[in-house]
Design a protein around this motif. Structure first.
Motif, PDB file in Angstrom:
ATOM      1  N   ARG A 223       1.449  -1.258   8.240  1.00  0.00           N
ATOM      2  CA  ARG A 223       2.926  -1.460   7.371  1.00  0.00           C
ATOM      3  C   ARG A 223       3.278  -2.754   7.358  1.00  0.00           C
ATOM      4  N   ILE A 229      -1.538  -0.002   0.813  1.00  0.00           N
ATOM      5  CA  ILE A 229      -2.480   1.035   1.808  1.00  0.00           C
ATOM      6  C   ILE A 229      -3.184   2.002   1.109  1.00  0.00           C
ATOM      7  N   ALA A 243       3.174  -0.175   1.233  1.00  0.00           N
ATOM      8  CA  ALA A 243       3.452   0.561   2.483  1.00  0.00           C
ATOM      9  C   ALA A 243       4.711   1.502   2.420  1.00  0.00           C
TER      10      ALA A 243
END
Ligand SMILES: Nc1ncnc2c1ncn2[C@@H]1O[C@H](COP(=O)(O)OP(=O)(O)OP(=O)(O)O)[C@@H](O)[C@H]1O
Ligand SMILES: [Mg+2]
Length: 385
Positions: A223, A229, A243
């Protein structure tokens, strides 16, 4: 925007890629890979831009390692294309490709008979067209950068796991890669050493402008460090985004279910596994997540029973994953090879006790065969308030 799933109507196409963003350095289209008839990557698409830090998360078996290994041709894709800086990876000279793209694995694989410094110098000495002095000076710089200036002459056996992994990172950097791939760089480490290695990766991410793809189970780290991501599931990038989106507002079901498991630890165990201290680690993990004492005691007792009376007797290798969800449900998962073997239907007296504890206290009890492996899962649910 990236096409992440051909069945998802919302997604855009690659042609829409924002023109002010840096150029795409890794472009993957339709990547597929099977092992012995089992499809592991299924028509995967992904783009990574220059200087971007992408963390790849997802359940075990999703194909995360296979994806990274295809990128630098440690695996040969069955179909699809991988463009690295616009060049077809499969047509590139493998040595050139791997020089451009460094990789760090879970297992550090340092040469035991070489010192830290020699491990770092080995590849550049033979493969780069640089003087010995330059290679050595840069290797020493890198050792300093990973916080091991004093350990140049130490052999791997004289270094802790965290230190060995930092040497492995320096070794990859010694080839001046433009891209770094990390495959669970901290999961073989004792928990006390995870942070020192994550710290090194974090400073690389902050300072170098290097492009990085990091497979990790460390959600907090992912994160903090990532621009984007990738959540991988069943062989595709099932959802991708910043994130905040993936962790706080996942759009798709399987992402949500995965994220709900706020933290997991995983143990790969074999016959030589040292049980000593294992229950204490499990207890620590549960305590860290504020699981109440009586449930922690039950958890430890349950795991002990299963290991002592079942797994130790009947199973060669086992992956044990322990997760705690936001609601404080404790989720356990045991995956192991061999013939079908379900402790919950086993009728020998020894495993009966564990079975009773599970049936009495747990929910979502499920035994299945996934990709040829026995998988036993159940949840020790949070107390109702
Ligand atoms: N060389 C191989 N030969 C046969 N099967 C393989 C090979 N490599 C991977 N697999 C299988 O492919 C599937 C995906 O593996 P992969 O290692 O890519 O998953 P992963 O997402 O990295 O999982 P994990 O989080 O456990 O590391 C697994 O079922 C694995 O057993
Ligand atoms: Mg993996």
């Amino acid at each position: 925007m990236i096409q992440i799933d051909k069945n998802d109507a919302q997604v855009g196409t690659v042609a829409e890629t924002n023109s002010i963003s840096p150029r795409v350095v890794i472009s993957v289209r339709g990547l597929s890979k099977s092992f012995e008839g089992v499809s592991v990557l299924r028509d995967l698409d992904a783009d990574i831009r220059k200087g971007e830090i992408v963390s790849i998360i997802g359940p075990s078996g999703a194909g995360k390692s296979t994806f990274l290994r295809c990128l630098n041709l440690l695996e040969t894709p069955d179909s699809g294309t991988i463009l690295i800086d616009g060049e077809d990876a499969e047509k590139m000279d493998v040595r050139y490709l791997r020089r451009k793209m460094g990789m760090v694995f879970q297992q550090f694989n340092l040469f035991p008979h070489l010192s830290a410094l020699e491990n770092i110098m080995l590849a550049p000495k033979t493969l780069l067209n640089e003087s010995y002095e330059d290679v050595r000076a840069y290797a020493l710089d890198l050792l300093e950068k990973v916080g091991l200036a004093g350990k140049a002459w130490a052999f791997p056996s004289e270094l802790s796991g965290g230190q060995q992994q930092r040497v492995a990172i320096a070794r990859a950097l010694a080839m001046h890669p433009e891209i770094m791939l990390f495959d669970e760089p901290t999961s073989a480490l004792d928990p006390t050493m995870v942070n020192e290695v994550l710290g090194v990766i974090r400073s690389l991410a902050d300072e170098s402008g290097m492009t990085m793809a990091i497979v990790t189970h460390e959600m907090r780290f992912a994160r903090e460090v990532s621009d984007r991501i990738f959540y991988m599931d069943q062989g595709i990038v099932y959802e991708e985004g910043p994130a905040d989106q993936i962790f706080d507002r996942p759009r798709r079901d399987r992402t949500r279910a995965f994220i709900r498991r706020v933290d997991t630890i995983r143990y790969d165990l074999d016959k030589d596994f040292d049980y000593y201290g294992f229950d204490a680690k499990i207890d620590d993990f549960a305590m860290k997540h504020l699981v109440e004492q009586d449930r922690r005691e039950l958890l430890v007792q349950l795991v002990e029973e299963l290991f002592d009376n079942f797994f130790f007797l009947k199973v060669e290798e086992l992956t044990f994953t322990l997760g705690v969800t936001e609601k404080k449900d404790v989720e356990l998962r045991f995956a192991y090879g061999g013939p079908e073997l379900n402790p919950l239907v086993s009728d020998d007296a020894a495993s009966l006790f564990a079975k009773n504890i599970i049936v009495k206290n747990c929910t979502e009890i499920e035994f299945s065969i996934i990709d040829g492996k026995n998988v036993l899962e159940f949840t020790l649910p949070a107390k109702k308030l």
